[in-house]
Structure formats: C-alpha cells, structure tokens
Scaffold this motif. Structure first.
Motif, PDB file in Angstrom:
ATOM      1  N   ILE A 167       0.849  -1.192   0.000  1.00  0.00           N
ATOM      2  CA  ILE A 167       0.000   0.000   0.000  1.00  0.00           C
ATOM      3  C   ILE A 167       0.884   1.242   0.000  1.00  0.00           C
ATOM      4  N   LEU A 168       0.621   2.133  -0.929  1.00  0.00           N
ATOM      5  CA  LEU A 168       1.314   3.427  -0.974  1.00  0.00           C
ATOM      6  C   LEU A 168       0.315   4.521  -0.634  1.00  0.00           C
ATOM      7  N   HIS A 169       0.567   5.205   0.466  1.00  0.00           N
ATOM      8  CA  HIS A 169      -0.277   6.344   0.843  1.00  0.00           C
ATOM      9  C   HIS A 169       0.492   7.227   1.808  1.00  0.00           C
ATOM     10  N   MET A 170       0.238   8.514   1.736  1.00  0.00           N
ATOM     11  CA  MET A 170       1.025   9.498   2.471  1.00  0.00           C
ATOM     12  C   MET A 170       0.704   9.533   3.961  1.00  0.00           C
ATOM     13  N   ARG A 171      -0.489   9.097   4.356  1.00  0.00           N
ATOM     14  CA  ARG A 171      -0.908   9.201   5.753  1.00  0.00           C
ATOM     15  C   ARG A 171      -1.074   7.813   6.375  1.00  0.00           C
ATOM     16  N   PHE A 172      -0.692   7.722   7.622  1.00  0.00           N
ATOM     17  CA  PHE A 172      -0.861   6.484   8.393  1.00  0.00           C
ATOM     18  C   PHE A 172      -0.779   6.872   9.867  1.00  0.00           C
ATOM     19  N   HIS A 173      -1.260   5.980  10.724  1.00  0.00           N
ATOM     20  CA  HIS A 173      -1.156   6.222  12.158  1.00  0.00           C
ATOM     21  C   HIS A 173       0.272   6.663  12.517  1.00  0.00           C
TER      22      HIS A 173
END
Length: 410
Positions: A5-11
């Motif tokens: 998964i590629l995404h700029m936001r995470f916990h």
C-alpha cells in the motif's frame, strides 16, 4: 497474498485518510495477507518531523502486523500551495524508493490524494511486474480547480494528463460513490475497470456514549448546545461559512461552535474568528484516537460541509463516524451530492444549501429546540452504518478485489 500500500498518511496521523488506511492495512493482515505500507514520516499539522525521524531517509517498523516503511518527507512551514506541492512531491519520490526496497508484492494499492502517488505506484509496478489498483478518495485535479487551489493552466493540463495516464495503467480503479464513477466514465475510463467501494464507519470503536462525558467536562461545555466540526480543516470544507454562522448566532450564549482538527485553512479561520471577536467559537487540535468516541458523543449536532460545486466529487468519510457515534448530522452540501442522498436515506439529520450561513443558522436554532428529533436522527444513523457501512464489511470488499487483481497478474 502480499499487498503493498502506498499512501502518504498512516497512524499516528489522525486526520484525513490516515485512520482509514491504518484500518484497512490491519484488517488485511487479519484476513491472512502479508501487508507492507510505504508512507511518510508522521508530520500532519506540525512544522517539523519528530526527533526520532530526523536525519533518516527510511524508518522501518512493525505496526499490528503491518510491515511499515516510513519515508523522509519535506514538512512545509506554511500552507502555501507551492510548499504543499514540495511536500507531496517529496513523498512521491521517496515512496518509489520505499516500494522498491520492500519485499515484492502480488498487488499494489495506491491511495490518493495526492494523485502523484499513482505515478509512484506505476513505476514500482513496472519494476516489480505486478498489477496496481488505484483508489480515488478525491478526484484530482477537478477538486483543486473547483475550490480555486489550482489555477495554472499548465499545471491543470499536466494533472489532467497524469490522471488519464494513471487510470489507463491501473488494473482497477476504486471510487467512493456512484457520482465519482460517473465522473470517471465521462473521462473515458471503462465501466468494467471501476469498482465502487465506500469508506466505512468504525462501529466497533466509535459507539454512542453519554453526551455529558469527560470530553465535555474537560472543555467546559456541560451546559451548552454544541455544534461540532471535527476533521480536516481544509479549504474544501468551506469553514469560513461556519464562522459566519457563528457570527449570526453570537448573541445566543447557549450555542457553542467547536472546531476540532488541523489543516491548511485553520490559520485563516482562527484569524477571522479573532477579527470578529467571536466568543462562541473554539478551536481544538486533532484529538487522540482513544478520545474520539467521547469527542463525537459530546456534540448535540455535528457538521458536514462541502463546496457547492463538489457534490459528486467528494464524500467526507467523517459523516460515517458521526453516524456511528449516534449523533445527528447537519449537512451543508449540494442537494445532488452523495452525502445529501445518504442523509435522506438514513434519516439521520437535515440538509441545508451549501455556503449559506443564514440557512445553517436557522437550522441550528430550529434543531436546538427539538431534542427528541435529534435523538431519533442519531439512532437512525447508528443503525444505518451498522447495517451498511461497517468497517469489516467494507474492508472485506477490498480484500476480495485485491485478490482478484493479484490472481490475474495483469
């Protein structure tokens, strides 16, 4: 199945799509998959990286079974469009590095915004020879153009070409609503390539609680009728109209507006509130995740607001959390929007015309005198998300789609 998964936001980024991607990744692990997430180092709402991340290009850790790769990202000191662009581009480049360093997946899931993550995903998918699924949370560049955050004809053309390219190279494209699907169909994306999968409500952790709770007590709200906006304080939410509504109601000392969160529009909102001398508007930072049920439960009425031109292009997932908390929704959204349709179908609140402070103020005054109606709206909303939009049901749809794409090896 191995999922990247590629995404700029995470916990621990608790706003925008950060919590959604965190939930999705951990649920995919629970379903028996091996999941790697390449995200940025936490920085949302801050001016710099936390000390433990400074001076590093990659930070690897494990989060609830997720192999987590955090990459260096430029942290913008201001909300200017140019500096935010550098912020997005720094993650775009570094996500390619992280994606190539991580173990080879069977399928890649890219989640926008920013749309440039689709280019990152394509490069990684090309190098690793695996298929890519592109998830559209906001339709870029359309949203940016409509809210006047993207004006350069050259940049608009560039983003449109990039958007068309990403839709073409992706094996599947997922959108949040039928309205978003219609937008992509008009752009020539084949119907069979598009899957409609909504966001979800975390009905296990967000549950109805007593209104007179610890959050109210800690913030001195016990005797007030609380109108709350909680979430990303971006330009797309048109919160200047909420401040104007508060101005119209400033002489009713029982009604208090509480705006919770961070975002590019916050500084201007705080400044405008101060200029007007409003005592009935308060701002709080994004609250810890464990405080979310009490925070949402402390509201008498929760706001969902949208730019009047974004009816079919944006679906604020905050609506589902409000409904899960058993609180009524006041939706200032276009009448043809997905949110307006949801409110009507679920009978969980009322809608008013977007960007219309007078109508919003009238609705608040009316609803403040209808406690039984508010209670019924809240109960209806909770029941609807339990039946149709629970986290486990929706993340299972992603699992099924990703397995289908991985099996085809397009």
């Amino acid at each position: 199945m191995k999922v990247l998964i590629l995404h700029m936001r995470f916990h621990p980024d608790l706003t925008g799509t950060g919590p959604l991607v965190t939930d999705l990744a951990t649920d995919l692990v629970a379903m028996g998959n091996q999941v790697t997430v390449v995200t940025s180092m936490p920085h949302y709402g801050g001016k710099e990286l936390a000390p433990e991340y400074r001076g590093k290009l990659i930070h690897r850790s494990n989060f609830n079974g997720v192999d987590l790769w955090r990459t260096f990202v430029y942290v913008p000191p201001s909300a200017s469009g140019f500096q935010r662009s550098i912020n997005y581009l720094s993650y775009t480049m570094m996500s390619v590095v992280g994606g190539l360093m991580a173990e080879k997946p069977d399928v890649i899931l890219c989640i926008n915004p920013p749309i440039t993550v689709g280019f990152s995903g394509w490069l990684v998918s090309l190098a690793r020879r695996v298929p890519m699924v592109f998830n559209v949370q906001d339709v870029w560049p359309d949203c940016l153009v409509l809210i006047d955050q993207l004006r350069s004809p050259l940049l608009i053309r560039t983003f449109k070409h990039l958007e068309k390219f990403i839709y073409r190279v992706a094996s599947r494209v997922t959108v949040l609503s039928d309205g978003m699907k219609d937008n992509l169909l008009r752009k020539g994306v084949p119907d069979e390539k598009i899957a409609v999968i909504p966001n979800w409500a975390n009905v296990e952790t967000i549950r109805p609680v007593e209104k007179q709770n610890g959050f109210r007590a800690a913030n001195g709200l016990n005797g007030d009728f609380v109108v709350m906006f909680a979430g990303n304080l971006g330009f797309i939410a048109m919160l200047d109209n909420v401040v104007e509504t508060a101005r119209l109601l400033q002489h009713d000392s029982n009604i208090q507006f509480l705006i919770v969160g961070e975002g590019n529009a916050k500084a201007g909102l705080v400044r405008r509130t101060s200029e007007l001398g409003l005592k009935n508007v308060r701002f709080l930072p994004t609250q810890p995740k464990e405080m979310l049920p009490e925070m949402l439960g402390a509201a008498d009425l929760s706001l969902v607001t949208l730019n009047k031109q974004l009816g079919q292009l944006n679906v604020p997932s905050k609506t589902y959390s409000i409904m899960a908390s058993g609180r009524p929704v006041l939706a200032s959204v276009p009448p043809d929007s997905e949110i307006a349709s949801l409110i009507k179908t679920a009978d969980c609140g009322v809608g008013v015309p977007p960007e219309d402070p007078v109508s919003m103020a009238d609705a608040i005054l009316r609803l403040a005198n209808q406690p039984e109606q508010l209670r019924q709206f809240g109960a209806n909303g909770r029941r609807y998300v339990e039946e149709h939009l629970s986290r486990r049901k929706v993340t299972a749809q992603y699992n099924e789609l990703l397995r289908e794409v991985a099996a085809r090896k397009n």
